[in-house]
Enzyme design. Structure first.
Site, PDB file in Angstrom:
ATOM      1  N   TYR A 144       0.852  -1.190   0.000  1.00  0.00           N
ATOM      2  CA  TYR A 144       0.000   0.000   0.000  1.00  0.00           C
ATOM      3  C   TYR A 144       0.881   1.230   0.000  1.00  0.00           C
ATOM      4  O   TYR A 144       1.841   1.313   0.769  1.00  0.00           O
ATOM      5  CB  TYR A 144      -0.894  -0.002   1.248  1.00  0.00           C
ATOM      6  N   ASP A 239       9.232   2.843   0.317  1.00  0.00           N
ATOM      7  CA  ASP A 239       8.150   3.487   1.041  1.00  0.00           C
ATOM      8  C   ASP A 239       8.287   3.064   2.503  1.00  0.00           C
ATOM      9  O   ASP A 239       7.886   1.971   2.896  1.00  0.00           O
ATOM     10  CB  ASP A 239       6.801   3.066   0.458  1.00  0.00           C
ATOM     11  N   LYS A 267       3.828   8.663   9.324  1.00  0.00           N
ATOM     12  CA  LYS A 267       3.541   8.069  10.627  1.00  0.00           C
ATOM     13  C   LYS A 267       4.513   8.553  11.725  1.00  0.00           C
ATOM     14  O   LYS A 267       4.347   9.658  12.199  1.00  0.00           O
ATOM     15  CB  LYS A 267       3.444   6.551  10.491  1.00  0.00           C
TER      16      LYS A 267
HETATM   17  C1  LIG Z   1       0.086   4.547   5.884  1.00  0.00           C
HETATM   18  C2  LIG Z   1       0.861   4.328   4.651  1.00  0.00           C
HETATM   19  C3  LIG Z   1       0.814   5.207   3.557  1.00  0.00           C
HETATM   20  C4  LIG Z   1      -0.168   6.346   3.485  1.00  0.00           C
HETATM   21  O1  LIG Z   1       0.032   7.296   4.460  1.00  0.00           O
HETATM   22  P1  LIG Z   1      -1.187   8.281   4.853  1.00  0.00           P
HETATM   23  O2  LIG Z   1      -0.558   9.232   5.810  1.00  0.00           O
HETATM   24  O3  LIG Z   1      -2.250   7.416   5.422  1.00  0.00           O
HETATM   25  O4  LIG Z   1      -1.629   8.952   3.579  1.00  0.00           O
HETATM   26  C5  LIG Z   1       1.686   5.004   2.512  1.00  0.00           C
HETATM   27  N1  LIG Z   1       2.558   3.983   2.523  1.00  0.00           N
HETATM   28  C6  LIG Z   1       2.627   3.099   3.532  1.00  0.00           C
HETATM   29  C7  LIG Z   1       3.641   2.012   3.499  1.00  0.00           C
HETATM   30  C8  LIG Z   1       1.768   3.241   4.625  1.00  0.00           C
HETATM   31  O5  LIG Z   1       1.809   2.330   5.606  1.00  0.00           O
END
Ligand SMILES: *Cc1c(COP(=O)(O)O)cnc(C)c1O
Length: 421
Positions: A144, A239, A267
């Protein structure tokens, strides 16, 4: 467990927001329960509006590595608020946060602060495309990367190159340049490069996947991605929105010893406030406006309040890194052992883990999909009724924080080991 007040608020919320929520997983649909409305938090605990108290292993889906409402972080935020909530202009905090990030994640030679992980990834991909002059990107099924149009594909029905959007409202054309590969499967990546090698701008990957449940990279997988992207002059994007400052102070790239060209953080880096980051090699980041022709901007980007929460969080992590990360490891390992004793199939990397209800070893999206989500729902309800707050979805991680006390961990292990499948 009395959840009357939550039920009442949920019924009101349904009239205002789709599904009553501002992010879909919170609706608890896949486990068939009512979302709890939270009143306040402290350390490892979360309290709902009916006065129930839980040991929290969602930790706001990752940011709260120090636990909830850490006094130092809260104080930093309050002090900053007194000077104003937003300037829309340069301030010293931006440099201080950038310095802390770069010192611990040295591949991020130059970076940009943005507001969400979604925005960070979207911008990193735009920079990769601008820099390479290529359009295609490779992503992995089950990873994701936020909800931007081009990334909302995961299941290719075996037809790796036919990227069908998983969301209504995404025009087919928007995902045409998104090529899908299988996590932990080098051949699937090789096949794409053989066919499209000189058109691929970048490979984007969660270096330890955590959005199909936790799925660690097989040995050599990340090195393979590093090598093949080098070979074809395309870029490697990690990511690290979840793994950054989670698997260690240097993130997954420090943990596995692989250096990507671009990285996204979110995060933890915002310390609980809306803040995310993308960055990497100087020569790539110099393509971003106003230096270069890749446009990216933000009214609230670098928001001073969010930045202060980020600085304070990273400061605590950096100054106490040995103690914090070894404590996270030993607490998480105890929970993993309790799960194994209960006969549960668990994947763990550091302080993130997921229990799957399948006999298969979960190594990618297809094996993750073999998990019995009804069994997960029973497990979720069992934990919640015993005062343990975990993700209301099979395909999320359990997050351990530094605020979890030995007593919390012992209680959690006890409850997990009494779970009957
Ligand atoms: C949470 C997440 C996102 C998206 O971040 P948001 O702040 O919710 O837009 C993108 N990549 C990874 C790996 C994530 O866990």
């Amino acid at each position: 467990m009395n959840t009357k007040n939550s039920e009442n608020l949920y019924n009101q919320a349904l009239g205002f927001m789709p599904g009553g929520v501002n992010s879909p997983v919170r609706a608890c649909g896949s486990v068939g329960s009512v979302p709890l409305f939270i009143d306040h938090t402290e350390g490892s605990k979360i309290y709902d509006v009916d006065g129930n108290c839980f040991i929290d292993y969602i930790c706001s889906w990752g940011p709260n590595i120090l636990g909830h409402s850490h006094p130092q972080v809260i104080n930093a935020v309050i002090d900053t608020c007194k000077k104003g909530l937003t300037f829309g202009a340069c301030h010293k905090g931006e440099i201080q946060l950038a310095q802390r990030i770069k010192r611990n994640v040295p591949s991020m030679e130059m970076l940009r602060l943005v507001n969400s992980g979604t925005e960070a990834v979207m911008s990193a991909i735009r920079a990769a495309r601008g820099y390479t002059g290529r359009d295609k990107i490779v992503k992995f099924e089950g990873c994701y990367h936020g909800h931007s149009d081009g990334l909302l594909v995961k299941a290719g029905s075996g037809l790796l190159t036919n990227s069908i959007p998983n969301s209504a409202g995404v025009p087919k054309g928007y995902t045409d340049s998104t090529l899908l590969a299988r996590y932990n499967n080098t051949q699937s990546v090789e096949a794409l490069f053989e066919k499209y090698g000189n058109e691929i701008a970048c490979v984007i990957v969660e270096p330890c996947a955590a959005n199909m449940g936790v799925v660690p990279p097989k040995k050599g997988f990340l090195q393979f991605l590093r090598d093949i992207t080098h070979k074809y002059n395309s870029l490697l994007i990690f990511d690290e929105v979840i793994t950054g400052f989670r698997l260690g102070i240097g993130g997954a790239q420090g943990f596995y010893g692989i250096k990507p060209d671009l990285t996204t953080l979110g995060k933890i880096v915002g310390g609980g406030m809306p803040l995310a980051v993308y960055g990497g090699k100087k020569e790539i980041m110099e393509c971003v406006a106003p230096l270069g022709s890749v446009y990216q901007a933000g009214t609230l980007s670098g928001n001073p309040v969010a930045v202060s929460a980020g600085i304070e969080t990273l400061k605590i992590l950096e100054e106490n890194q040995e103690e914090i990360y070894s404590s996270l490891e030993s607490k998480s390992s105890k929970i993993e052992q309790a799960m194994k004793k209960a006969g549960l199939n668990v994947n763990r990397t550091g302080s993130i883990m997921t229990v799957f209800f399948t006999d298969a070893k979960v190594t990618d999206y297809d094996t993750a999909q073999t998990s019995d989500t009804k069994a997960y729902a029973r497990y979720f309800k069992y934990l919640q009724s015993n005062g343990i707050y975990t993700a209301p979805s099979q395909f999320e991680a359990m997050f351990v924080s530094y605020a979890h006390s030995d007593e919390d961990i012992e209680k959690t292990c006890q409850i997990i080991s009494n779970f009957k499948k």
